[in-house]
Write a protein that holds these residues in place. Structure first.
Motif, short mmCIF file in Angstrom:
data_model
loop_
_atom_site.label_atom_id
_atom_site.label_comp_id
_atom_site.label_asym_id
_atom_site.label_seq_id
_atom_site.Cartn_x
_atom_site.Cartn_y
_atom_site.Cartn_z
N ASP A 37 -12.55 16.26 3.88
CA ASP A 37 -13.06 15.39 4.94
C ASP A 37 -13.48 14.03 4.37
OD1 ASP A 37 -13.92 14.71 7.54
OD2 ASP A 37 -15.98 15.24 7.02
N GLU A 52 -10.38 12.06 3.59
CA GLU A 52 -9.77 11.52 4.79
C GLU A 52 -10.53 10.29 5.29
OE1 GLU A 52 -9.61 14.67 7.58
OE2 GLU A 52 -8.01 15.77 6.55
N LYS A 53 -11.87 10.36 5.24
CA LYS A 53 -12.65 9.20 5.64
C LYS A 53 -12.38 8.01 4.72
CE LYS A 53 -16.44 11.80 7.76
NZ LYS A 53 -17.89 12.11 7.72
N GLN A 54 -12.28 8.30 3.43
CA GLN A 54 -12.00 7.21 2.48
C GLN A 54 -10.62 6.60 2.73
OE1 GLN A 54 -12.17 8.46 -1.57
NE2 GLN A 54 -11.79 6.41 -2.40
N MET A 55 -9.63 7.47 2.97
CA MET A 55 -8.29 6.94 3.25
C MET A 55 -8.28 6.16 4.56
SD MET A 55 -5.65 9.93 2.01
CE MET A 55 -6.42 11.20 3.02
N ARG A 56 -9.04 6.64 5.56
CA ARG A 56 -9.11 5.91 6.82
C ARG A 56 -9.76 4.54 6.61
NH1 ARG A 56 -12.11 9.18 9.30
NH2 ARG A 56 -10.45 10.65 9.81
N ALA A 57 -10.83 4.51 5.81
CA ALA A 57 -11.47 3.23 5.51
C ALA A 57 -10.53 2.30 4.76
CB ALA A 57 -12.74 3.47 4.70
N ASP A 58 -9.76 2.87 3.81
CA ASP A 58 -8.80 2.04 3.08
C ASP A 58 -7.74 1.47 4.01
OD1 ASP A 58 -10.13 2.46 0.72
OD2 ASP A 58 -8.87 4.16 0.10
N ARG A 59 -7.26 2.31 4.94
CA ARG A 59 -6.25 1.82 5.89
C ARG A 59 -6.82 0.71 6.78
NH1 ARG A 59 -5.28 7.52 6.49
NH2 ARG A 59 -3.40 8.16 5.36
N GLU A 60 -8.06 0.92 7.25
CA GLU A 60 -8.67 -0.12 8.07
C GLU A 60 -8.87 -1.40 7.27
OE1 GLU A 60 -12.26 1.56 9.50
OE2 GLU A 60 -11.28 2.91 10.96
N LYS A 61 -9.25 -1.24 6.00
CA LYS A 61 -9.42 -2.41 5.14
C LYS A 61 -8.09 -3.16 4.98
CE LYS A 61 -10.58 -3.69 0.38
NZ LYS A 61 -11.00 -3.18 -0.95
#
Length: 383
Positions: free
Chosen positions: A174, A177-186
Motif C-alpha cells: 500500500d 502504491e501511494k509512493q508510485m501514485r505520488a510520483d506519477r502525480e509529480k
C-alpha cells in the motif's frame, strides 16, 4: 515318467527365459542406470542394450539426464531493513554424474530445494527491500553461482535460477502504491508545467514574429507613402510650374490679341473715352473704396493716349493701326531650352528605382521561425 519329464522341461524353459530376461536390459535415450553387483557399484549403463549377470547384477536406480525444472513454494525471507517478503523460486538443473547423484546424496531434489532456500535468505538478508525488488538479475546470478558450486559434488549442474515473484507485506504494498501514485502525480505536474512553459515560449515567439512583420509592413508602407508623397509633390510642383508658365503665355497672347484688336479697330479719342468711362465703375468696386473722384485731367489724358498709340488720318483724327500678326511657329514650351524640363512629366530614374526596390522589399515573404532553412511555408487556406 513322461509327465515328470514334461514338468522338468517346462521348469528348465522358464528358468532359461528368466535368465535371458535378467541378462538383457534396454536403457532409453537421455537416461542412465546405476548397476550394482552383489550390492557394490559396478558401472553406469548408457542408453542402449546392456547385458547383466543374472542373480548377481541389479539396477540400483535409473537417472533422468535431461534438464529438469523444479518450482519451489514461496519462502518467507527477511530483508536487511527487517521486512518479510515472500519469494517464489524456480531452479533449472541437470544430472551430469549418475553415480554421484545416487551415492553422494540421498535425495538431490530436496537437497537443491533446501540449499536454494538457505542461499536465498543469505543473499536477500544483506539487501534492502528496494534493492531486492530492483536486483533480480543480481540475486539470480548469486544463487546460481552458490548452487552450482555446492551441487557439483552431487553430480548436478545448476543451469539457471529465477525468481518468479517477490511479494512484500500488504502494508508495504500500500505504501509503495501511494509512493508510485505520488510520483506519477509529480511527473504529471512537471509535464503540465513544461507544456505551459513551451506554450508560453511559442506564444511569445509568435507575438515577436507578428510584431516584427507588423513593423516591417509599417516600415515598407511608410517608405512607399513617403516615395508617393515625394513623387506627387514633384509632379504637382512641375505641373504648377508649367501651368503658371502657360497662364503667363496665355495672358501675354491675350494682351497681344486685345492690343492688336484695338489697333485694327482704329478707335477715336471719343471711343477711348467711352471705354475709359465704362472701366471707371470697375475700378471703383471694392469694400475699401468709399469715395472715388474722377481725375480733372481726364480729357487731356485721353488725348495724349490717342496721340501716343494712334496715327493721324486724312481727317486729322488719330486712329490705331493694327500690327501685322505673326502666327506662332512653335509651342510655348519650346521657346527656351531651360523651360523644356518644366513640361517633362516622366519619372526620374533614381526615384523609379527607389520605388521598385521598396516594392520588392514589401512583397518579400518573411520566413516563419518555426520553419527550418530551405522550407517553404504552406499556402494560406481560403476562409
Amino acid at each position: 515318467m513322461e509327465f515328470g519329464g514334461l514338468i522338468v522341461l517346462v521348469v528348465v524353459v522358464l528358468l532359461v527365459l528368466i535368465i535371458a530376461v535378467k541378462s538383457v536390459m534396454v536403457v532409453p535415450q537421455a537416461q542412465s542406470a546405476v548397476i550394482e553387483r552383489l550390492g557394490k557399484f559396478r558401472s553406469v549403463a548408457e542408453p542402449g542394450l546392456t547385458f547383466l549377470v543374472p542373480f548377481l547384477d541389479r539396477v540400483r536406480a535409473k537417472i533422468d539426464l535431461r534438464e529438469q525444472v523444479v518450482s519451489f513454494p514461496p519462502q518467507p525471507v527477511i530483508t536487511q531493513d527487517n521486512l518479510t517478503v515472500s519469494i517464489d523460486t524456480v531452479v533449472y538443473f541437470q544430472v551430469t554424474d549418475s553415480r554421484s547423484a545416487v551415492y553422494e546424496i540421498s535425495n538431490y531434489i530436496v537437497a537443491v530445494e533446501q540449499l536454494t532456500t538457505t542461499t536465498l535468505r543469505n543473499v536477500v538478508g544483506s539487501m534492502s527491500l528496494e534493492e531486492t525488488l530492483t536486483s533480480r538479475d543480481a540475486i539470480n546470478t548469486q544463487l546460481r553461482g552458490v548452487l552450482d558450486q555446492e551441487t557439483g559434488r552431487w553430480g548436478i549442474r545448476v543451469a539457471r535460477v529465477e525468481l518468479k515473484a517477490i511479494d512484500p507485506p500488504p502494508s508495504i504494498q500500500d505504501s509503495m502504491e501511494k509512493q508510485m501514485r505520488a510520483d506519477r502525480e509529480k511527473r504529471a505536474m512537471i509535464l503540465n508545467a513544461e507544456g505551459a512553459r513551451e506554450s508560453s515560449i511559442k506564444t511569445a515567439e509568435g507575438q515577436k514574429q507578428a510584431a516584427i512583420l507588423a513593423a516591417e509592413g509599417q516600415k515598407q508602407a511608410a517608405i512607399l507613402a513617403a516615395e508617393a508623397d515625394r513623387q506627387s509633390s514633384i509632379l504637382r510642383a512641375q505641373g504648377e510650374r508649367a501651368s503658371r508658365y502657360l497662364q503667363a503665355q496665355g495672358q501675354a497672347k491675350a494682351i497681344e490679341k486685345v492690343f492688336a484688336a484695338v489697333k485694327r479697330g482704329k478707335p477715336t479719342p471719343e471711343l477711348l473715352a467711352y471705354q475709359y468711362l465704362q472701366t471707371l465703375p470697375q475700378m471703383a468696386q471694392g469694400d475699401a473704396n468709399k469715395v472715388w473722384v474722377v481725375p480733372s485731367e481726364f480729357g487731356k489724358s485721353l488725348e495724349g493716349f490717342a496721340r501716343m498709340l494712334g496715327a493721324p488720318g486724312d481727317d486729322g483724327v488719330f486712329r490705331y493701326e493694327p500690327p501685322q500678326e505673326e502666327p506662332p511657329t512653335h509651342a510655348p514650351e519650346e521657346e527656351e531650352e531651360s523651360v523644356k524640363a518644366w513640361f517633362d512629366t516622366s519619372t526620374t530614374p533614381e526615384v523609379a528605382e527607389a520605388v521598385r526596390a521598396a516594392e520588392a522589399v514589401a512583397r518579400k515573404e518573411v520566413p516563419s521561425p518555426t520553419l527550418g532553412a530551405g522550407q517553404i511555408p504552406p499556402p494560406e487556406q481560403p476562409s
